[in-house]
Design a protein around this motif. Structure first.
Motif, PDB file in Angstrom:
ATOM      1  N   LEU A  22      -2.337  17.042 -21.695  1.00  0.00           N
ATOM      2  CA  LEU A  22      -2.561  18.483 -21.581  1.00  0.00           C
ATOM      3  C   LEU A  22      -1.229  19.232 -21.452  1.00  0.00           C
ATOM      4  N   LYS A  23      -0.276  18.633 -20.781  1.00  0.00           N
ATOM      5  CA  LYS A  23       1.043  19.272 -20.637  1.00  0.00           C
ATOM      6  C   LYS A  23       1.727  19.439 -21.989  1.00  0.00           C
ATOM      7  N   CYS A  25      -4.875  27.795 -20.133  1.00  0.00           N
ATOM      8  CA  CYS A  25      -5.880  27.204 -19.254  1.00  0.00           C
ATOM      9  C   CYS A  25      -6.581  26.130 -20.076  1.00  0.00           C
ATOM     10  N   ILE A  26      -6.493  24.883 -19.629  1.00  0.00           N
ATOM     11  CA  ILE A  26      -7.130  23.783 -20.356  1.00  0.00           C
ATOM     12  C   ILE A  26      -8.133  23.114 -19.432  1.00  0.00           C
ATOM     13  N   TYR A  86      -2.896  14.457 -17.692  1.00  0.00           N
ATOM     14  CA  TYR A  86      -4.109  13.831 -18.206  1.00  0.00           C
ATOM     15  C   TYR A  86      -4.025  13.681 -19.726  1.00  0.00           C
ATOM     16  N   GLU A  87      -4.335  12.486 -20.221  1.00  0.00           N
ATOM     17  CA  GLU A  87      -4.349  12.234 -21.653  1.00  0.00           C
ATOM     18  C   GLU A  87      -5.790  12.285 -22.161  1.00  0.00           C
ATOM     19  N   ILE A  88      -6.004  13.092 -23.179  1.00  0.00           N
ATOM     20  CA  ILE A  88      -7.340  13.339 -23.707  1.00  0.00           C
ATOM     21  C   ILE A  88      -7.972  12.039 -24.195  1.00  0.00           C
ATOM     22  N   ARG A  89      -9.269  11.917 -23.919  1.00  0.00           N
ATOM     23  CA  ARG A  89      -9.987  10.686 -24.245  1.00  0.00           C
ATOM     24  C   ARG A  89     -11.082  10.944 -25.272  1.00  0.00           C
ATOM     25  N   ILE A 133     -14.750  16.977 -24.176  1.00  0.00           N
ATOM     26  CA  ILE A 133     -14.674  18.327 -24.728  1.00  0.00           C
ATOM     27  C   ILE A 133     -13.593  19.054 -23.942  1.00  0.00           C
ATOM     28  N   VAL A 134     -12.771  19.816 -24.654  1.00  0.00           N
ATOM     29  CA  VAL A 134     -11.590  20.433 -24.072  1.00  0.00           C
ATOM     30  C   VAL A 134     -11.582  21.919 -24.406  1.00  0.00           C
TER      31      VAL A 134
END
Length: 260
Positions: free
Chosen positions: A37-38, A68-69, A83-86, A90-91
């Protein structure tokens, strides 16, 4: 007080909204499983500043980031972290830009990989709620017409409609009057007039409408920890007609061209 905009001011709002649209398009080209997310936040800030904009969220009431994520059960105001998207996430990505003294502010919920069918439907219905809200934003109507359309469609599908957070006016300030709730009755609320610029933003939960705030004092999640989706457009009323100032076309093009 509600500030009605001139045509010139609405065009400046449109330019700011379009920069947000393009920023979300950049994010669409990068978002995928394994990305942090960063990283997305850094990429968004770079793009906005490279194009002579100012990230409107960064520093707003102390918020520490450009985007804002909000992932899965996070409704809004998620702070980008490591956090690494998996696969299956849903993001929701919400972005604001200050350009030439006026603001754009809208959001898109991305589906990552193999999303569960019930979550896929939630995202689709939330986007439908946004479109219905926009359709019901009409000169000489009322804000409640927008609210009713969103609430009726969400609840017809069995979803919870968040009460604590609402859409809003937009212009020289990031948040202006009037509030635009996602719940209400036809004919209620402020009258919709020429010169209004509004951010319409359904926040719809798979389960309960109830939410709570995490200890970071920003991230708002669903009380039952079921997923939530969020879409947002900026609209203006000009000569009795509603125009959408923002677009998801850049997102759609990037998603189509990205290799997943």
């Amino acid at each position: 007080m509600i500030y009605l905009k001139t045509r010139e001011e609405i065009e400046l709002c449109r330019e700011a909204a379009q920069m947000v649209s393009k920023t979300l398009g950049v994010i669409a080209g990068e978002i995928r499983e394994g990305i942090s997310l960063k990283h997305l936040d850094t990429r968004a800030e770079q793009f906005i500043r490279d194009n002579k904009g100012i990230p409107a969220f960064k520093g707003y009431s102390g918020f520490p980031a450009t985007l804002c994520i909000s992932v899965n059960e996070a409704v809004v105001h998620g702070i980008p972290n490591d956090y690494e998207i998996r696969d299956g996430d849903i993001v929701s990505v919400d972005c604001g830009v200050n350009l030439n003294g006026f603001h754009g502010d809208h959001a898109y919920t991305f589906r990552i990989g193999n999303v569960a069918p019930e979550v896929e439907k939630l995202v689709e219905v939330t986007l439908e709620c946004l479109n219905l809200g926009v359709e019901n934003c009409k000169a000489n109507g009322h804000i409640g017409d927008i609210s009713f359309a969103v609430q009726q469609h969400a609840e017809k599908n069995g979803y919870g409609v968040v009460r604590e957070l609402v859409g809003h006016g937009l212009g020289k300030n990031l948040h202006e009057k009037p509030d635009v709730p996602n719940y209400g009755s036809r004919g209620s609320g402020k009258k919709i007039k020429n010169g209004m610029v509004l951010a319409i933003e359904p926040m719809i939960n798979l389960g309960t409408k109830s939410v709570r705030t995490l200890p970071d004092n920003w991230t708002i999640i669903t009380a039952d920890k079921k997923p939530s989706a969020h879409f947002e457009h900026n609209v203006a009323v000009i000569d009795g007609k509603t125009e959408v100032l923002s677009t998801f076309d850049f997102v759609k093009a990037a998603l189509k061209n990205s290799v997943r």
